[in-house]
Write a protein that holds these residues in place. Structure first.
Motif, PDB file in Angstrom:
ATOM      1  N   PHE A   1     107.437 -29.061 -12.816  1.00  0.00           N
ATOM      2  CA  PHE A   1     107.240 -29.712 -14.113  1.00  0.00           C
ATOM      3  C   PHE A   1     105.823 -30.223 -14.305  1.00  0.00           C
ATOM      4  CE2 PHE A   1     111.819 -29.774 -13.904  1.00  0.00           C
ATOM      5  CZ  PHE A   1     112.157 -29.493 -15.212  1.00  0.00           C
ATOM      6  N   SER A   2     105.121 -30.441 -13.204  1.00  0.00           N
ATOM      7  CA  SER A   2     103.778 -30.989 -13.322  1.00  0.00           C
ATOM      8  C   SER A   2     102.917 -30.487 -12.174  1.00  0.00           C
ATOM      9  CB  SER A   2     103.854 -32.516 -13.328  1.00  0.00           C
ATOM     10  OG  SER A   2     102.581 -33.059 -13.495  1.00  0.00           O
ATOM     11  N   VAL A   3     102.170 -29.434 -12.438  1.00  0.00           N
ATOM     12  CA  VAL A   3     101.330 -28.833 -11.406  1.00  0.00           C
ATOM     13  C   VAL A   3      99.869 -28.960 -11.850  1.00  0.00           C
ATOM     14  CG1 VAL A   3     100.883 -26.743 -10.075  1.00  0.00           C
ATOM     15  CG2 VAL A   3     103.180 -27.165 -10.953  1.00  0.00           C
ATOM     16  N   PRO A   4      99.031 -29.622 -11.040  1.00  0.00           N
ATOM     17  CA  PRO A   4      97.631 -29.774 -11.446  1.00  0.00           C
ATOM     18  C   PRO A   4      96.883 -28.441 -11.431  1.00  0.00           C
ATOM     19  CG  PRO A   4      97.990 -30.704  -9.263  1.00  0.00           C
ATOM     20  CD  PRO A   4      99.336 -30.301  -9.779  1.00  0.00           C
ATOM     21  N   LEU A   5      96.156 -28.178 -12.504  1.00  0.00           N
ATOM     22  CA  LEU A   5      95.418 -26.927 -12.652  1.00  0.00           C
ATOM     23  C   LEU A   5      93.970 -27.255 -13.008  1.00  0.00           C
ATOM     24  CD1 LEU A   5      95.919 -23.628 -13.989  1.00  0.00           C
ATOM     25  CD2 LEU A   5      95.078 -25.024 -15.818  1.00  0.00           C
ATOM     26  N   THR A   6      93.044 -26.595 -12.330  1.00  0.00           N
ATOM     27  CA  THR A   6      91.626 -26.775 -12.642  1.00  0.00           C
ATOM     28  C   THR A   6      90.988 -25.407 -12.826  1.00  0.00           C
ATOM     29  OG1 THR A   6      91.519 -28.817 -11.375  1.00  0.00           O
ATOM     30  CG2 THR A   6      89.428 -27.738 -11.807  1.00  0.00           C
ATOM     31  N   VAL A   7      90.224 -25.250 -13.883  1.00  0.00           N
ATOM     32  CA  VAL A   7      89.487 -24.010 -14.112  1.00  0.00           C
ATOM     33  C   VAL A   7      87.999 -24.360 -14.145  1.00  0.00           C
ATOM     34  CG1 VAL A   7      89.199 -21.986 -15.596  1.00  0.00           C
ATOM     35  CG2 VAL A   7      91.377 -23.175 -15.564  1.00  0.00           C
ATOM     36  N   ASP A   8      87.239 -23.681 -13.309  1.00  0.00           N
ATOM     37  CA  ASP A   8      85.788 -23.841 -13.309  1.00  0.00           C
ATOM     38  C   ASP A   8      85.164 -22.474 -13.536  1.00  0.00           C
ATOM     39  OD1 ASP A   8      84.775 -26.551 -12.796  1.00  0.00           O
ATOM     40  OD2 ASP A   8      86.095 -26.452 -11.040  1.00  0.00           O
ATOM     41  N   VAL A   9      84.266 -22.389 -14.507  1.00  0.00           N
ATOM     42  CA  VAL A   9      83.609 -21.117 -14.786  1.00  0.00           C
ATOM     43  C   VAL A   9      82.130 -21.266 -14.447  1.00  0.00           C
ATOM     44  CG1 VAL A   9      83.227 -19.298 -16.484  1.00  0.00           C
ATOM     45  CG2 VAL A   9      85.245 -20.742 -16.662  1.00  0.00           C
ATOM     46  N   GLU A  10      81.643 -20.265 -13.723  1.00  0.00           N
ATOM     47  CA  GLU A  10      80.237 -20.234 -13.341  1.00  0.00           C
ATOM     48  C   GLU A  10      79.419 -19.877 -14.573  1.00  0.00           C
ATOM     49  OE1 GLU A  10      78.260 -17.529 -10.265  1.00  0.00           O
ATOM     50  OE2 GLU A  10      80.162 -18.191  -9.363  1.00  0.00           O
ATOM     51  N   SER A  11      78.679 -20.848 -15.100  1.00  0.00           N
ATOM     52  CA  SER A  11      77.876 -20.597 -16.291  1.00  0.00           C
ATOM     53  C   SER A  11      76.850 -21.714 -16.445  1.00  0.00           C
ATOM     54  CB  SER A  11      78.777 -20.551 -17.531  1.00  0.00           C
ATOM     55  OG  SER A  11      78.010 -20.631 -18.705  1.00  0.00           O
ATOM     56  N   PRO A  12      75.626 -21.383 -16.849  1.00  0.00           N
ATOM     57  CA  PRO A  12      74.627 -22.444 -17.041  1.00  0.00           C
ATOM     58  C   PRO A  12      74.932 -23.322 -18.260  1.00  0.00           C
ATOM     59  CG  PRO A  12      73.717 -20.303 -17.639  1.00  0.00           C
ATOM     60  CD  PRO A  12      75.074 -20.043 -17.064  1.00  0.00           C
ATOM     61  N   MET A  13      75.807 -22.863 -19.146  1.00  0.00           N
ATOM     62  CA  MET A  13      76.191 -23.598 -20.354  1.00  0.00           C
ATOM     63  C   MET A  13      74.970 -23.997 -21.196  1.00  0.00           C
ATOM     64  SD  MET A  13      79.390 -23.391 -20.437  1.00  0.00           S
ATOM     65  CE  MET A  13      80.207 -24.569 -21.498  1.00  0.00           C
ATOM     66  N   THR A  14      74.078 -23.037 -21.412  1.00  0.00           N
ATOM     67  CA  THR A  14      72.933 -23.255 -22.294  1.00  0.00           C
ATOM     68  C   THR A  14      73.240 -22.593 -23.636  1.00  0.00           C
ATOM     69  OG1 THR A  14      71.949 -21.221 -21.484  1.00  0.00           O
ATOM     70  CG2 THR A  14      71.277 -23.246 -20.383  1.00  0.00           C
ATOM     71  N   ASP A  15      72.362 -22.805 -24.621  1.00  0.00           N
ATOM     72  CA  ASP A  15      72.576 -22.179 -25.923  1.00  0.00           C
ATOM     73  C   ASP A  15      72.629 -20.658 -25.796  1.00  0.00           C
ATOM     74  OD1 ASP A  15      72.763 -24.455 -27.471  1.00  0.00           O
ATOM     75  OD2 ASP A  15      70.589 -24.683 -27.585  1.00  0.00           O
ATOM     76  N   ALA A  16      71.810 -20.119 -24.856  1.00  0.00           N
ATOM     77  CA  ALA A  16      71.717 -18.670 -24.715  1.00  0.00           C
ATOM     78  C   ALA A  16      72.844 -18.071 -23.888  1.00  0.00           C
ATOM     79  CB  ALA A  16      70.372 -18.311 -24.084  1.00  0.00           C
TER      80      ALA A  16
END
Lengths: 106, 156
Positions: free
Chosen positions: B69-84
């Motif tokens: 009923f409650s499983v912790p989930l984490t998603v991390d994406v490799e990205s510089p997160m810049t405008d480009a």
């Protein structure tokens, strides 16, 4: 009335990436469960979450019945200017709950 | 015409047989595979027939979940997160839940970091899939498997 809990820093350096945590008390009834008489318990979920930074959406989440009760989110935003963070949840029937948090940058 | 079942006609035997039936249904092999087709359909609906490459997405789930009923989930994406160069969308899918969609996240350069956590329900042991869409339109995926001891949905 849904109870909201926010964990966010009060101050941040310009350009710093801050972690935000938001929780709202809600059963998130999936619509797949049955009651004691076999009747389907109707779906009752929050479908959307938004975080607004001075009115601009910086993060959005869409929930499906697979999201646990009392939906909890951890996400990030870049501290750009002193302003207000608004955390807003929208129910499937359109009801909105929100809470704001003041952030001082500098 | 629907059958009317009087509450007093529900005795121990009918309850037991209903329970056994529920267990049998959940044990039918191939059910997971059928649900995976739902998952592929849900993916196609969201991302079309574009190529999805494995990598850049790190999905974290506990290896064993005692409570579905409650499983912790984490998603991390490799990205510089810049405008480009940033992540615009992350979608999480389940091959075995009644609905293939779990949650979707919309983000952009203002997020600073493409990392999201939440708690989800799992209807059984399965490999959860996360797909991240970048601003250039490329798609990346990552998955993680969890053994669920007590499934959500099956137990009332």
């Amino acid at each position: 009335m849904a109870r909201i809990r926010i964990a966010a820093p009060d101050t941040a350096e310009p350009g710093e990436i801050i972690e935000l945590k938001a929780l709202i008390q809600h059963p998130m009834e999936s619509g797949f469960r049955r009651g004691s008489r076999g009747e389907v318990i109707p779906r009752d979920i929050i479908t959307t979450f938004e975080c607004l930074y001075d009115g601009e959406v910086v993060f959005e989440a869409e929930f499906f019945p697979a999201v646990s009760a009392n939906p909890f989110l951890t996400f990030h935003t870049k501290a750009t200017q002193t302003g207000t963070l608004e955390f807003r949840w929208t129910h499937q029937d359109g009801e909105i709950w929100s809470q704001t948090h003041a952030l001082t940058v500098g | 015409m629907t059958a009317i079942i009087k509450p007093d006609s529900i005795n121990r035997r009918t309850l037991l047989s209903a329970g056994a039936g529920a267990i049998l249904v959940s044990a039918i092999p191939g059910r997971a595979a059928a649900a995976s087709e739902d998952m592929l359909a849900a993916q196609r609906e969201l991302f079309g027939d574009r190529q999805i490459r494995e990598g850049r997405v790190a999905l974290k789930l506990p290896p064993i979940a005692e409570n579905g009923f409650s499983v912790p989930l984490t998603v991390d994406v490799e990205s510089p997160m810049t405008d480009a160069d940033h992540v615009t969308r992350i979608a999480v899918f389940s091959p075995r839940n009644p609905l293939p969609d779990v949650a979707r996240f919309t983000l952009g350069p203002r997020a600073g970091r493409a990392g999201v956590s939440t708690r989800i329900r799992l209807g059984g042991t399965q490999a959860i899939l996360a797909i991240a869409e970048m601003n250039d339109g490329t798609l990346w995926s990552g998955s993680a498997e969890t053994v669920v001891t007590l499934a959500a949905c099956v137990v009332l």
